[in-house]
Design a protein around this motif. Structure first.
Motif, PDB file in Angstrom:
ATOM      1  N   SER A 187       0.811  -1.228   0.000  1.00  0.00           N
ATOM      2  CA  SER A 187       0.000   0.000   0.000  1.00  0.00           C
ATOM      3  C   SER A 187       0.840   1.272   0.000  1.00  0.00           C
ATOM      4  O   SER A 187       0.311   2.365  -0.178  1.00  0.00           O
ATOM      5  N   ILE A 188       2.145   1.150   0.206  1.00  0.00           N
ATOM      6  CA  ILE A 188       3.048   2.301   0.230  1.00  0.00           C
ATOM      7  C   ILE A 188       4.070   2.119  -0.893  1.00  0.00           C
ATOM      8  O   ILE A 188       4.608   1.024  -1.083  1.00  0.00           O
ATOM      9  N   PHE A 189       4.352   3.201  -1.631  1.00  0.00           N
ATOM     10  CA  PHE A 189       5.275   3.098  -2.759  1.00  0.00           C
ATOM     11  C   PHE A 189       6.354   4.169  -2.682  1.00  0.00           C
ATOM     12  O   PHE A 189       6.131   5.247  -2.134  1.00  0.00           O
ATOM     13  N   THR A 190       7.510   3.852  -3.220  1.00  0.00           N
ATOM     14  CA  THR A 190       8.674   4.717  -3.078  1.00  0.00           C
ATOM     15  C   THR A 190       8.598   5.935  -3.999  1.00  0.00           C
ATOM     16  O   THR A 190       7.607   6.134  -4.715  1.00  0.00           O
ATOM     17  N   ASP A 191       9.651   6.722  -3.997  1.00  0.00           N
ATOM     18  CA  ASP A 191       9.645   7.997  -4.731  1.00  0.00           C
ATOM     19  C   ASP A 191       9.806   7.848  -6.240  1.00  0.00           C
ATOM     20  O   ASP A 191       9.368   8.703  -6.994  1.00  0.00           O
ATOM     21  N   MET A 244      10.321   5.221  -9.965  1.00  0.00           N
ATOM     22  CA  MET A 244       9.986   3.990 -10.677  1.00  0.00           C
ATOM     23  C   MET A 244      10.833   3.917 -11.949  1.00  0.00           C
ATOM     24  O   MET A 244      11.409   4.924 -12.388  1.00  0.00           O
ATOM     25  N   LEU A 245      10.891   2.725 -12.517  1.00  0.00           N
ATOM     26  CA  LEU A 245      11.587   2.532 -13.791  1.00  0.00           C
ATOM     27  C   LEU A 245      10.557   2.329 -14.884  1.00  0.00           C
ATOM     28  O   LEU A 245       9.591   1.572 -14.698  1.00  0.00           O
ATOM     29  N   ASN A 246      10.746   2.975 -16.027  1.00  0.00           N
ATOM     30  CA  ASN A 246       9.884   2.798 -17.194  1.00  0.00           C
ATOM     31  C   ASN A 246      10.737   2.535 -18.427  1.00  0.00           C
ATOM     32  O   ASN A 246      11.783   3.154 -18.614  1.00  0.00           O
ATOM     33  N   VAL A 247      10.269   1.594 -19.275  1.00  0.00           N
ATOM     34  CA  VAL A 247      10.921   1.304 -20.554  1.00  0.00           C
ATOM     35  C   VAL A 247       9.814   1.053 -21.579  1.00  0.00           C
ATOM     36  O   VAL A 247       8.819   0.389 -21.264  1.00  0.00           O
ATOM     37  N   ASP A 248       9.984   1.560 -22.791  1.00  0.00           N
ATOM     38  CA  ASP A 248       8.972   1.416 -23.836  1.00  0.00           C
ATOM     39  C   ASP A 248       9.412   0.418 -24.901  1.00  0.00           C
ATOM     40  O   ASP A 248      10.607   0.184 -25.110  1.00  0.00           O
ATOM     41  N   SER A 286      11.091  -5.878   4.375  1.00  0.00           N
ATOM     42  CA  SER A 286      11.849  -5.896   3.123  1.00  0.00           C
ATOM     43  C   SER A 286      11.256  -4.875   2.162  1.00  0.00           C
ATOM     44  O   SER A 286      10.248  -4.222   2.464  1.00  0.00           O
ATOM     45  N   LEU A 287      11.865  -4.747   1.001  1.00  0.00           N
ATOM     46  CA  LEU A 287      11.339  -3.879  -0.053  1.00  0.00           C
ATOM     47  C   LEU A 287      10.829  -4.776  -1.168  1.00  0.00           C
ATOM     48  O   LEU A 287      11.607  -5.474  -1.826  1.00  0.00           O
ATOM     49  N   TYR A 288       9.520  -4.779  -1.381  1.00  0.00           N
ATOM     50  CA  TYR A 288       8.918  -5.617  -2.415  1.00  0.00           C
ATOM     51  C   TYR A 288       9.141  -4.968  -3.775  1.00  0.00           C
ATOM     52  O   TYR A 288       8.950  -3.755  -3.945  1.00  0.00           O
ATOM     53  N   VAL A 289       9.528  -5.782  -4.755  1.00  0.00           N
ATOM     54  CA  VAL A 289       9.843  -5.318  -6.103  1.00  0.00           C
ATOM     55  C   VAL A 289       8.828  -5.916  -7.068  1.00  0.00           C
ATOM     56  O   VAL A 289       8.657  -7.134  -7.129  1.00  0.00           O
ATOM     57  N   ARG A 290       8.161  -5.063  -7.850  1.00  0.00           N
ATOM     58  CA  ARG A 290       7.142  -5.539  -8.795  1.00  0.00           C
ATOM     59  C   ARG A 290       7.483  -5.111 -10.221  1.00  0.00           C
ATOM     60  O   ARG A 290       7.126  -4.013 -10.658  1.00  0.00           O
ATOM     61  N   PRO A 291       8.200  -5.951 -10.988  1.00  0.00           N
ATOM     62  CA  PRO A 291       8.397  -5.691 -12.420  1.00  0.00           C
ATOM     63  C   PRO A 291       7.144  -6.133 -13.188  1.00  0.00           C
ATOM     64  O   PRO A 291       6.599  -7.210 -12.932  1.00  0.00           O
ATOM     65  N   LEU A 342       8.312  -0.129  -6.406  1.00  0.00           N
ATOM     66  CA  LEU A 342       8.857  -0.668  -5.169  1.00  0.00           C
ATOM     67  C   LEU A 342       7.954  -0.308  -3.999  1.00  0.00           C
ATOM     68  O   LEU A 342       7.408   0.798  -3.941  1.00  0.00           O
ATOM     69  N   SER A 343       7.839  -1.240  -3.053  1.00  0.00           N
ATOM     70  CA  SER A 343       6.952  -1.020  -1.905  1.00  0.00           C
ATOM     71  C   SER A 343       7.574  -1.609  -0.642  1.00  0.00           C
ATOM     72  O   SER A 343       7.810  -2.819  -0.577  1.00  0.00           O
ATOM     73  N   PRO A 344       7.851  -0.779   0.376  1.00  0.00           N
ATOM     74  CA  PRO A 344       8.346  -1.327   1.641  1.00  0.00           C
ATOM     75  C   PRO A 344       7.230  -2.123   2.321  1.00  0.00           C
ATOM     76  O   PRO A 344       6.089  -1.656   2.414  1.00  0.00           O
TER      77      PRO A 344
END
Length: 353
Positions: free
Chosen positions: A24-28, A30-34, A132-137, A160-162
């Motif tokens: 429910s909380i997200f970091t400052d 993000m990564l984007n690629v097209d 931990s820091l959850y990573v969602r690609p 990313l979400s702590p």
């Protein structure tokens, strides 16, 4: 591909480690690629976390062409940051992409770009035990088009979400419910891919289980409805007569990375392990004969989820006296200790950031 970096001008306040939930909380940032057919994957950028602007006809919204992964970054006692089996997550992301007609991405780039994002967001990785820091690609289809075909354009992004410890109330057994009224996936479909459709298909039965007082659904195969497949969104294991058994991968079961870790560790310890078809009737008979010793699920979020009670039809059975079994407990502690740098990594699973 060289990644451009645009940092946010206003940093969000960091949450209290002791009050973290999940997702429910997200970091400052993000990564984007097209992706475009003429350019391939291009324009990689780390930028401030922000909503997407999407055409109402964007294909992912109508046809569900998307894949994702889930992994975590862990802070060790020394303050260093490490990933657990991240290479396997990126390999599986490309495997899922092939199933959904999505262009693959170079796995070395996926790893490097994640490390760059984590370097920028390292202060978001919580320090409290079990956090931990959850990573969602994720990859989504982005063509604005109404028509059933594979998209021509895509967006890859990582957020990313702590997150807090999965077991807020402690590492305790859960109750599961076996359904014969619903199926999650069938062989020949996308059951072995990590795609949103599989999770959407699980929602209704999951709600029914919750209303009946059960934490998870135990899924049977979609054809004969007698062979066990998964539990909730996790893989499932049975300890029967000192043998650790899990359903064999057959095209409708997700090849879980924690599942593979359980199998590898059990073999490393010299335990008897098998991957095969196993019916729900065999499990019930093993319980009746006193040979069923443990049941537990495995997945990224929970690592190991022990089962203390299972309902099938009108029968309710208690497993391991309703307590955490010794094998589940050993696996949970060992995997977590490797993830947090407290134990030796005999399998070279750790990737240092």
């Amino acid at each position: 591909m060289e990644i451009t970096i645009t940092k946010t001008k206003v940093l969000k306040p960091k949450p209290d480690d002791s009050k973290l939930g999940f997702g429910s909380i997200f970091t400052d940032h993000m990564l984007n690629v097209d992706y475009e057919p003429e350019k391939g994957w291009h324009n990689p950028r780390i930028e401030p976390y922000a909503p997407f602007e999407m055409d109402p006809a964007t294909m992912v919204l109508h046809y569900g062409q998307a894949v994702f992964e889930g992994l975590k970054a862990y802070r060790t006692a020394s303050g260093s940051v490490q990933l657990f089996r991240a290479k396997d997550n990126f390999t599986r992301l490309n495997q899922s992409s092939r199933s959904l007609c999505i262009p693959e991405i170079d796995e070395a780039f996926l790893m490097d770009s994640l490390k760059q994002l984590l370097e920028i967001e390292k202060d978001w990785i919580p320090k409290a035990p079990g956090t931990s820091l959850y990573v969602r690609p994720t990859i989504i289809a982005t063509d604005p088009y109404l028509g059933v075909r594979a998209s021509n354009t895509y967006r890859y992004f990582v957020i990313l979400s702590p997150v807090g410890a999965y077991y807020a109330a402690g590492f305790n057994p859960v109750k599961i419910w076996v359904t014969k009224s619903h199926v999650r996936a069938v062989r020949g479909g996308v059951g072995e891919a990590k795609t949103p459709a599989n999770y959407a298909a699980s929602l209704y039965a999951g709600e029914q289980a919750t209303k009946s007082g059960y934490a998870q659904v135990l899924w049977l195969d979609g054809v004969e409805q007698k062979y066990i497949e998964e539990v909730g969104s996790m893989n499932i294991f049975f300890v029967i007569d000192d043998e650790i058994t899990t359903p064999m991968l057959n095209g409708s079961i997700l090849p879980g990375i924690t599942r593979n870790s359980v199998l590898a560790l059990a073999k490393h310890w010299g335990m008897k392990v098998s991957e095969r078809k196993i019916t729900i009737d065999e499990v019930m008979q093993a319980h009746e004969s006193g040979k069923l010793q443990e049941i537990f699920g495995s997945g990224t979020a929970a690592v190991i989820s022990p089962v203390g009670e299972m309902k099938y039809g009108d029968k309710v059975i208690t497993v391991s006296d309703g307590k955490v079994g010794p094998i589940a407990n050993k696996l949970f502690k060992t995997i977590q200790d490797i993830q947090y740098g407290k134990a030796e990594d005999p399998m070279s699973w750790i990737e240092t950031v």
